[in-house]
Design a protein around this motif. Structure first.
Motif, short mmCIF file in Angstrom:
data_model
loop_
_atom_site.label_atom_id
_atom_site.label_comp_id
_atom_site.label_asym_id
_atom_site.label_seq_id
_atom_site.Cartn_x
_atom_site.Cartn_y
_atom_site.Cartn_z
N SER A 70 0.81 -1.21 0.00
CA SER A 70 0.00 0.00 0.00
C SER A 70 0.85 1.27 0.00
O SER A 70 0.34 2.37 0.22
CB SER A 70 -0.93 -0.01 1.22
N ALA A 71 2.16 1.12 -0.26
CA ALA A 71 3.05 2.27 -0.16
C ALA A 71 2.63 3.43 -1.05
O ALA A 71 2.88 4.59 -0.73
CB ALA A 71 4.47 1.85 -0.50
N SER A 72 1.96 3.16 -2.15
CA SER A 72 1.62 4.23 -3.09
C SER A 72 0.23 4.82 -2.83
O SER A 72 -0.21 5.69 -3.57
CB SER A 72 1.71 3.70 -4.52
N GLU A 73 -0.47 4.34 -1.81
CA GLU A 73 -1.85 4.80 -1.61
C GLU A 73 -1.95 6.27 -1.24
O GLU A 73 -2.74 7.02 -1.78
CB GLU A 73 -2.54 3.95 -0.53
N HIS A 74 -1.20 6.68 -0.26
CA HIS A 74 -1.23 8.09 0.14
C HIS A 74 0.05 8.44 0.89
O HIS A 74 0.74 7.56 1.42
CB HIS A 74 -2.46 8.39 1.02
N ALA A 75 0.33 9.75 0.94
CA ALA A 75 1.52 10.20 1.68
C ALA A 75 1.17 10.37 3.15
O ALA A 75 -0.01 10.38 3.52
CB ALA A 75 2.01 11.52 1.11
N GLY A 76 2.19 10.51 3.97
CA GLY A 76 1.97 10.80 5.38
C GLY A 76 1.41 12.20 5.55
O GLY A 76 1.48 13.03 4.64
N ALA A 77 0.88 12.49 6.74
CA ALA A 77 0.28 13.81 6.97
C ALA A 77 1.21 14.71 7.76
O ALA A 77 0.88 15.85 8.06
CB ALA A 77 -1.04 13.63 7.71
N LEU A 78 2.39 14.19 8.10
CA LEU A 78 3.35 14.99 8.88
C LEU A 78 4.51 15.42 7.99
O LEU A 78 5.08 14.61 7.27
CB LEU A 78 3.89 14.14 10.05
N LEU A 79 4.82 16.73 8.04
CA LEU A 79 5.97 17.25 7.28
C LEU A 79 7.09 17.52 8.25
O LEU A 79 6.91 18.26 9.23
CB LEU A 79 5.57 18.55 6.58
N VAL A 80 8.23 16.92 8.00
CA VAL A 80 9.36 17.07 8.91
C VAL A 80 10.48 17.82 8.19
O VAL A 80 10.93 17.39 7.14
CB VAL A 80 9.89 15.69 9.37
N GLY A 81 10.90 18.93 8.75
CA GLY A 81 11.96 19.72 8.12
C GLY A 81 13.34 19.24 8.55
O GLY A 81 13.47 18.38 9.42
N ASP A 82 14.38 19.81 7.93
CA ASP A 82 15.75 19.53 8.38
C ASP A 82 15.92 20.03 9.81
O ASP A 82 15.33 21.05 10.19
CB ASP A 82 16.77 20.29 7.51
N ALA A 83 16.71 19.35 10.59
CA ALA A 83 17.10 19.88 11.89
C ALA A 83 18.21 20.89 11.64
O ALA A 83 19.26 20.55 11.10
CB ALA A 83 17.56 18.77 12.81
N ARG A 84 17.91 22.16 11.98
CA ARG A 84 18.86 23.23 11.68
C ARG A 84 19.64 23.64 12.92
O ARG A 84 19.10 23.63 14.02
CB ARG A 84 18.09 24.44 11.14
#
Lengths: 294, 129
Positions: A78-92
């Motif tokens: 099911s990997a192609s069904e939908h993306a995750g809902a959390l966006l994680v940025g680079d640790a700066r």
């Protein structure tokens, strides 16, 4: 689409090696850096992977919330069904610990880093209210309290200038989890160019070898140099949560963010980032800064 | 002919390394390569001044490989256009000039060394791995 955002502070308690793979330069195993500034960072994919690994450990790999938050397992059908809902940025990078010949170590930062932090805050709707420092001479540093002595950072000598940093210290304390009084004593602001130099050369580099177990001598050719971010480094990372993209059992954005900020990190605010986990590297204390949006 | 600074560093290192087999025995060549691989980390950990002073001390005890390594870095830093141009050697530049020149020299020494490491491995006698 509405989003809920958080800035999470990552205060390293042990050395952190987020590796950039091999190198053609002098150090065999360098750390990840931003190409244009050469400031150390940890790529968002590495932070997301660390969050997911912690979540799978805690809630089990088949937990449905994990699928909503991070997306379906890439090994599954099911990997192609939908993306995750959390966006994680680079640790700066926010504060770099630098040894000092004449004092306890200092947490060093620069105007460009602080200005970028404020821009990140504005984008995420998280107010970070402090005045940016005025222009700093290359041979000077700004401190909250000065004692009349010059300050040595690594092997370089700087003259000191007192600056009003109360608001900045409060904000950075909230973001990092470091005490205000500790930060007041140890926060140092240097010229952008000096910061660039320190962030290249004030990281730790250690020689590693492999021992031949029979002879107890170094295996031929088994010598390499590995760079790490030292303990006490402070990074921050942007999280944005959207309504889950699975159209059947949808979770709203605030529930997605709460999965991370409360359920995952609330009880044990620690995250292991980067490589060499089995030799104790990469443990960060997490501080959560959230601002609810409509 | 215009060359980039990286080409100039490479050309300098290549010429220097290719001449070494005439001056160093095979064992000394192996030692040179080992030291060249260790020098960038040593500079990173201790600073350029300490690292070059270390090579200079070792080189003064008839350790030809250290002498050559010191000479290579020092000669480059004293080339026209480099931080210590016009100085007799790198230690003179390190001790007589200001902090910004020192920082430039350290950065320059490290990028030069990435060429030196590679060419030493390519053209000098090797340790059996």
């Amino acid at each position: 689409m509405t989003s809920n955002n958080a800035l999470i502070g990552l205060w390293t308690e042990t050395s952190l090696h987020a590796g950039a793979g091999g190198s053609v330069e002098g150090i065999d195993l360098p750390i990840q850096r931003e190409a244009h500034s050469s400031w150390p960072c940890v790529y968002g994919s590495a932070v997301k992977g660390a969050l997911r690994a912690k979540a799978e450990d805690k809630f089990g790999k088949d937990n449905t919330s994990i699928k909503f938050v991070f997306g379906p397992d890439s090994d599954s059908d099911s990997a192609s069904e939908h993306a995750g809902a959390l966006l994680v940025g680079d640790a700066r990078l926010l504060l770099l610990p630098v040894r000092s010949l004449n004092s306890h170590f200092k947490w060093v930062t620069c105007p460009a880093i602080l200005e970028r932090l404020q821009r990140d805050g504005r984008r995420l709707g998280i107010p970070l209210d402090f005045a940016l420092p005025q222009k700093i001479d290359k041979t000077k540093v700004l401190l909250a309290e000065i004692d009349g002595n010059d300050l040595f950072l690594e092997e370089y000598r700087f003259s000191t200038e007192e600056a009003e940093l109360t608001n900045m210290v409060q904000t950075l304390s909230r973001l990092s989890g470091i005490d205000e009084s500790t930060l007041t004593a140890q926060l140092v602001i240097v010229h952008n160019d000096q910061f660039n130099y320190l962030s290249r050369y004030a990281t730790s580099v250690a020689a590693h070898i492999a021992i031949d177990n029979n002879s107890k001598t170094v295996r031929k050719g088994a010598l390499w140099y590995e760079e790490t971010l030292p303990p006490e480094t402070v990074l921050y990372c942007a999280l944005s949560a959207y309504r889950s993209r699975d159209d059947k059992n949808s979770l709203p954005a605030d529930a997605i963010l709460n999965c991370i900020t409360q359920d995952l990190l609330g009880a044990s605010p620690y995250l292991q980032l980067g490589g060499n986990e089995t030799v104790g590297m990469g443990w960060c204390k997490v501080a959560i800064n959230q601002h609810q949006q409509a | 002919m215009t060359q980039t600074i990286q080409q100039q560093r490479a050309a300098f290192a290549l010429q220097y390394i290719k001449a070494l087999p005439e001056q160093l025995e095979p064992d000394q060549q192996k030692e040179f390569t080992r030291n060249a691989c260790a020098l960038p980390a040593m500079v990173h950990m201790n600073g350029l001044g300490q690292a070059l002073a270390f090579c200079r001390v070792k080189g003064s005890n008839d350790r030809e490989s250290y002498k050559q390594l010191y000479q290579l870095v020092s000669d480059w830093l004293c080339q026209p256009g480099q931080p210590y141009a016009g100085k007799a050697d790198a230690l003179e530049g390190i001790t007589q000039m200001d902090m910004s020149h020192y920082q430039l020299a350290q950065a320059e020494a490290l990028v030069l060394m990435s060429w030196v490491k590679k060419f030493a491995k390519a053209f000098l006698a090797e340790d059996a791995a």
